[in-house]
Design an enzyme around this catalytic site. Sequence first.
Site, PDB file in Angstrom:
ATOM      1  N   TYR A 154       0.837  -1.207   0.000  1.00  0.00           N
ATOM      2  CA  TYR A 154       0.000   0.000   0.000  1.00  0.00           C
ATOM      3  C   TYR A 154       0.871   1.257   0.000  1.00  0.00           C
ATOM      4  O   TYR A 154       0.603   2.209  -0.720  1.00  0.00           O
ATOM      5  CB  TYR A 154      -0.918  -0.020   1.229  1.00  0.00           C
ATOM      6  CG  TYR A 154      -1.972   1.058   1.178  1.00  0.00           C
ATOM      7  CD1 TYR A 154      -3.238   0.800   0.644  1.00  0.00           C
ATOM      8  CD2 TYR A 154      -1.701   2.353   1.637  1.00  0.00           C
ATOM      9  CE1 TYR A 154      -4.195   1.788   0.578  1.00  0.00           C
ATOM     10  CE2 TYR A 154      -2.666   3.346   1.569  1.00  0.00           C
ATOM     11  CZ  TYR A 154      -3.913   3.058   1.046  1.00  0.00           C
ATOM     12  OH  TYR A 154      -4.855   4.041   0.972  1.00  0.00           O
ATOM     13  N   PHE A 157      -6.949  19.842 -24.575  1.00  0.00           N
ATOM     14  CA  PHE A 157      -7.732  18.630 -24.797  1.00  0.00           C
ATOM     15  C   PHE A 157      -9.036  18.727 -23.977  1.00  0.00           C
ATOM     16  O   PHE A 157      -9.109  19.453 -22.994  1.00  0.00           O
ATOM     17  CB  PHE A 157      -6.913  17.394 -24.389  1.00  0.00           C
ATOM     18  CG  PHE A 157      -7.663  16.117 -24.600  1.00  0.00           C
ATOM     19  CD1 PHE A 157      -7.936  15.675 -25.884  1.00  0.00           C
ATOM     20  CD2 PHE A 157      -8.129  15.368 -23.532  1.00  0.00           C
ATOM     21  CE1 PHE A 157      -8.657  14.512 -26.088  1.00  0.00           C
ATOM     22  CE2 PHE A 157      -8.847  14.199 -23.729  1.00  0.00           C
ATOM     23  CZ  PHE A 157      -9.117  13.772 -25.004  1.00  0.00           C
ATOM     24  N   ASP A 158     -10.067  17.976 -24.402  1.00  0.00           N
ATOM     25  CA  ASP A 158     -11.411  18.057 -23.781  1.00  0.00           C
ATOM     26  C   ASP A 158     -11.401  17.945 -22.252  1.00  0.00           C
ATOM     27  O   ASP A 158     -12.035  18.728 -21.558  1.00  0.00           O
ATOM     28  CB  ASP A 158     -12.342  16.919 -24.219  1.00  0.00           C
ATOM     29  CG  ASP A 158     -12.276  16.600 -25.682  1.00  0.00           C
ATOM     30  OD1 ASP A 158     -11.351  17.073 -26.358  1.00  0.00           O
ATOM     31  OD2 ASP A 158     -13.149  15.858 -26.138  1.00  0.00           O
ATOM     32  N   ASP A 169       1.202  19.356 -20.953  1.00  0.00           N
ATOM     33  CA  ASP A 169       0.333  18.193 -21.077  1.00  0.00           C
ATOM     34  C   ASP A 169       1.130  17.239 -21.958  1.00  0.00           C
ATOM     35  O   ASP A 169       1.192  17.387 -23.175  1.00  0.00           O
ATOM     36  CB  ASP A 169      -0.997  18.588 -21.718  1.00  0.00           C
ATOM     37  CG  ASP A 169      -1.921  17.380 -21.893  1.00  0.00           C
ATOM     38  OD1 ASP A 169      -1.410  16.240 -21.849  1.00  0.00           O
ATOM     39  OD2 ASP A 169      -3.120  17.581 -22.103  1.00  0.00           O
ATOM     40  N   ALA A 216       1.144  13.981 -22.758  1.00  0.00           N
ATOM     41  CA  ALA A 216       0.635  12.663 -23.165  1.00  0.00           C
ATOM     42  C   ALA A 216       1.453  12.052 -24.313  1.00  0.00           C
ATOM     43  O   ALA A 216       1.723  10.859 -24.315  1.00  0.00           O
ATOM     44  CB  ALA A 216      -0.834  12.775 -23.580  1.00  0.00           C
ATOM     45  N   LYS A 226      -0.813   6.849 -23.531  1.00  0.00           N
ATOM     46  CA  LYS A 226      -0.299   7.121 -24.884  1.00  0.00           C
ATOM     47  C   LYS A 226       1.188   6.767 -24.888  1.00  0.00           C
ATOM     48  O   LYS A 226       1.538   5.610 -25.039  1.00  0.00           O
ATOM     49  CB  LYS A 226      -0.529   8.598 -25.256  1.00  0.00           C
ATOM     50  CG  LYS A 226      -1.975   8.944 -25.564  1.00  0.00           C
ATOM     51  CD  LYS A 226      -2.760   9.223 -24.324  1.00  0.00           C
ATOM     52  CE  LYS A 226      -4.116   9.813 -24.615  1.00  0.00           C
ATOM     53  NZ  LYS A 226      -4.940   9.864 -23.393  1.00  0.00           N
ATOM     54  N   HIS A 238     -21.462  13.578 -27.930  1.00  0.00           N
ATOM     55  CA  HIS A 238     -20.955  12.673 -28.973  1.00  0.00           C
ATOM     56  C   HIS A 238     -20.844  11.226 -28.497  1.00  0.00           C
ATOM     57  O   HIS A 238     -20.886  10.306 -29.288  1.00  0.00           O
ATOM     58  CB  HIS A 238     -19.610  13.172 -29.505  1.00  0.00           C
ATOM     59  CG  HIS A 238     -18.564  13.361 -28.461  1.00  0.00           C
ATOM     60  ND1 HIS A 238     -18.655  14.349 -27.507  1.00  0.00           N
ATOM     61  CD2 HIS A 238     -17.424  12.678 -28.198  1.00  0.00           C
ATOM     62  CE1 HIS A 238     -17.609  14.274 -26.712  1.00  0.00           C
ATOM     63  NE2 HIS A 238     -16.848  13.267 -27.104  1.00  0.00           N
TER      64      HIS A 238
END
Length: 457
Positions: free
Chosen positions: A71, A123-124, A214, A216, A257, A449
């Site tokens: 843990y 990004f969203d 960001d 990714a 990614k 969407h």
Amino acid sequence: MSRLPEPYKIKMIEPIRLISREERKQKLIEAGYNPFLLKSEDVYIDLLTDSGTGAMSDRQWSGLMLGDESYAGSRSFYYLKETVQQLTDYQYVIPTHQGRGSEQVLFSQLIKQGQAVLGNMHFDTTKAHIELNGGTPVNLVISQAYDTSNQHPFKGNFDTNKLESYIQQHGEENIAFINVTITCNSAGGQPVSMENIKAVSKIANKYHIPVIFDAARFAENAYFIKMREDGYKDKDIRTIVREMFAYGDGLTMSGKKDGLVNIGGLIVIKEDEKLFQQCTSTIVPLEGFPTYGGLTGRDMQALAVGLNEVVEIDYLHHRISQVQLLGKLLVNYDIPIQEPIGGHAVFVDAKKLLPHIEPSEFPAHALACELYIESGIRGVEIGSLLFGRDNKSGKDGLSKLELLRLTIPRRVYTDNHIQYVAESLGKLARKRSQITGVNFTYEPTILRHFTARFKPI
Ligand code: F0G
């Protein structure tokens, strides 16, 4: 660069199956003409996303067996931490379950009510977490990014004039941070140049604003810098990665990614100890204890190995050249795509391919549906459907671009699959005048969407 085949051989396979055209038609009707609602077993080649859909290597799978599931203080955490420190030259490493988990924790510490977050193109989920924390997301990408035929080599770049005048107009105290997305997904997987990163950092320093990456697709961005920017041809990817991050103060990363894993994320902070401490207390109720942050020990082990593999040049050569291969084959079929071709996906310009379909009838979504019926391939609309309605007027069809994203998972499909995708779109393009737009039969109010249903007009 001469192009070699896949730099790996296949040790395990997952069967895929192409169901008949009649069945595909039926499945799409059942899914309300929304490829998101298809079962993956009814999809032949799945190009919905490159997120968490990659194949792990034998080294990663063997890492799973070495995972330490303690843990607190897991050995796998310390292995991950050292790997990330070497890669980034940043000091503080916090694992999270995925990119948006990192955003949730870090942004709550950085944004004060009413502040703006200036990005190339958020990004969203990034946009959503800025808004959830009372901030305003602002996109300041260069205007060339909106022209799919413009050949600018770094279409993810910030417009640095706009960036500085925004800060001057609104005051530095009203800017929470600058968010540099590498590569810029929403602009089509387009890279940001080192020169631009440097210029952004200079402006940020002048006004005492932190720079957060960001990250990714950080390795893909570094590869484009090596290939396209003067002075980087002979530098290795690790050196370029460290230089990019040197211009920032921290990063969030979706490990799904360029981490080459199916789940996982990171918050990494260069040297701000206080910020690190704040994040470690915030993360406990949201993700978990700071030495596991929502991941199992084996996940952290696999992520560490993935982060070492993704910067290998043979891997990157093939990865990027496979995406380019799809783009080039489509161009040979006279299919308009976004150029230059990005790092993780090919974006078909549906506005140009299907000029007879109005943006409010979602040309790229109609194309995604027809491509599935034609060939069992699943792509995703990035256009007016994703963009949503204007909050005030309720108007639709507002996106500057109507794109079909064909996203290539890492190390999953061979060049043969890519060939099939290109041929299928080529066939469909010959029947383009028969493709019609779609209307809603059900339209959810938020993130429409994912769950909307349609019928062809
Ligand atoms: N930032 C970028 C640039 C992304 O592309 C994504 C995810 C995230 C953050 C969020 O990371 O999914 O691990 O929580 N992009 C995926 C896509 C979903 O399909 O482009 P996450």
